[in-house]
Design an enzyme around this catalytic site. Structure first.
Site, PDB file in Angstrom:
ATOM      1  N   ASP A   1       0.804  -1.175  -0.102  1.00 46.54           N
ATOM      2  CA  ASP A   1      -0.024  -0.114  -0.082  1.00 46.54           C
ATOM      3  C   ASP A   1       0.744   1.167  -0.006  1.00 46.54           C
ATOM      4  O   ASP A   1       0.751   2.088   0.784  1.00 46.54           O
ATOM      5  CB  ASP A   1      -1.049   0.081   1.265  1.00 46.54           C
ATOM      6  CG  ASP A   1      -2.093  -1.117   1.027  1.00 46.54           C
ATOM      7  OD1 ASP A   1      -2.145  -1.917   0.231  1.00 46.54           O
ATOM      8  OD2 ASP A   1      -3.059  -1.176   2.053  1.00 46.54           O
TER       9      ASP A   1
ATOM     10  N   ASP B   1      -0.707  -4.287  -3.652  1.00 50.48           N
ATOM     11  CA  ASP B   1      -1.793  -3.563  -3.715  1.00 50.48           C
ATOM     12  C   ASP B   1      -0.842  -2.104  -3.555  1.00 50.48           C
ATOM     13  O   ASP B   1      -1.709  -0.971  -3.037  1.00 50.48           O
ATOM     14  CB  ASP B   1      -2.837  -3.704  -2.698  1.00 50.48           C
ATOM     15  CG  ASP B   1      -3.565  -4.715  -2.655  1.00 50.48           C
ATOM     16  OD1 ASP B   1      -3.606  -5.456  -3.794  1.00 50.48           O
ATOM     17  OD2 ASP B   1      -4.000  -5.232  -1.785  1.00 50.48           O
TER      18      ASP B   1
END
Length: 354
Positions: free
Chosen positions: A179, A206
């Site tokens: 992230d 991600d």
């Protein structure tokens, strides 16, 4: 009568002097305001402030003129927040490269906050860009939380959380693991636009995610290996609202990695809190893909099928570019609607592309 005339002329002269003095004072104040539009940060004390946050704090709330904060080479540890009421700020690294000015912190989602509770994913960021019309150039923003050395249940560690509109990153490096870059928006109904050019972003899981709209022009997206022979993470986790036509566009971008061949996904669909209206939109257009990209590059997430998202490629090249049933290709006619200018135009016709 004569005396009255002299008195009148003296009063008139005095008024003129007062007026001239007032004008001079106004010009002086204007010059000071103009001079204060550039602020210098230097860790060694040779600038106006020694921390980036102190420089931002010195800018008046609801400022209506551009302010440039020039940052001399060095490493600046500590969270940096550009609040929503301070638009038109530019953070500009003064080094010869983006690597010479580093803003860094090491918080993770599972870390405990001073007041109790944990930071959570969005709160773990090293840099928060909450203001509209922010530009950041020629510097590095990093979250150096050591993922490999920790066993937190929540290892998300955001480097940048951007929720302002009309934000630009130019020649920046954004570094993290899970992230890394949150392209955020304050609500599902709001559209927030980020234009990233000639920049470098790295991570593993991600690491470019959120419900905002982003154009990533040229530059490099680097996937870090996680030591797996089959799954070394996902580049994107878009949560674009179904009513927003545009999510993430990677335009002429190079995808690199130190992971083994065919082990990295292009993305998966993120549905925050199970939001069924989050239908991620991601387009890789003219991207040069390394061999690390899987032949089945899209995958499901949290029970939601990637096939209900809006994922596509157009004109991919390189060792990782293959065409098969698992790789939706955008048609030439549809691609005319998915240009960088279309992604960023919004309702105000914003066009920062150059």
């Amino acid at each position: 009568m004569a005396t009255s005339g002299r008195t009148l002329r003296v009063h008139s002269l005095a008024a003129t002097v007062v007026t001239v003095c007032a004008l001079a004072a106004t010009v002086s104040m204007a010059s000071a305001a103009s001079a204060s539009a550039t602020i210098t940060v230097a860790a060694d004390g040779s600038g106006d402030y020694t921390t980036v946050q102190a420089a931002i704090d010195s800018v008046a709330a609801n400022n209506g003129v551009p302010v440039t904060i020039t940052i001399k080479p060095g490493t600046y540890r500590g969270v940096v927040t550009i609040p929503a009421n301070k638009p038109y700020l530019t953070l500009a690294g003064a080094g010869g490269s983006a690597a010479q000015v580093v803003i860094v912190e090491g918080r993770a989602a599972g870390h405990t906050k001073p007041g109790g509770g944990t930071y959570g994913t969005s709160g773990s960021a090293s840099v928060f860009v909450n203001a509209n019309d922010t530009t950041i150039r020629n510097l590095t923003m990093s979250n150096d939380f050591n993922e490999a050395a920790n066993t937190l249940d929540a290892e998300q560690a955001v480097a940048v959380n951007t929720s302002g509109d009309r934000v630009q990153f130019d020649n920046v490096r954004v570094l993290g693991n899970q992230d890394t870059l949150l392209v955020n928006a304050p609500s599902v109904s709001s559209v927030r636009r980020l234009y990233v050019r000639n920049s470098y972003v790295e991570g593993d899981v991600d690491f470019i995610f959120g419900r905002g709209t982003m154009v990533f022009q040229n530059g490099t997206v680097h996937s870090l290996t996680r030591g797996s022979s089959s799954n070394n993470g996902y580049i994107t986790a878009a949560a674009t609202d179904i009513n927003n036509k545009f999510g993430f566009l990677f335009w002429g971008t190079t995808l690199t990695s130190n992971a083994p061949a065919r082990t990295v996904y292009l993305g998966r669909p993120w549905h925050p809190s199970g939001d069924v209206n989050a239908r991620g939109q991601v387009l890789y257009r003219g991207a040069a893909m390394g061999a690390h990209v899987r032949t089945d590059p899209w995958t499901d997430m949290s029970g939601f099928s990637w096939k209900t998202a809006r994922f596509a490629e157009y004109g991919s090249t390189g060792a990782g570019a293959v065409i098969n049933a698992n790789r939706p290709q955008m048609s030439a006619s549809t691609a005319t609607q998915y240009t960088p200018t279309a992604y960023l135009a919004g309702n105000d016709g914003w066009n920062p592309i150059r």
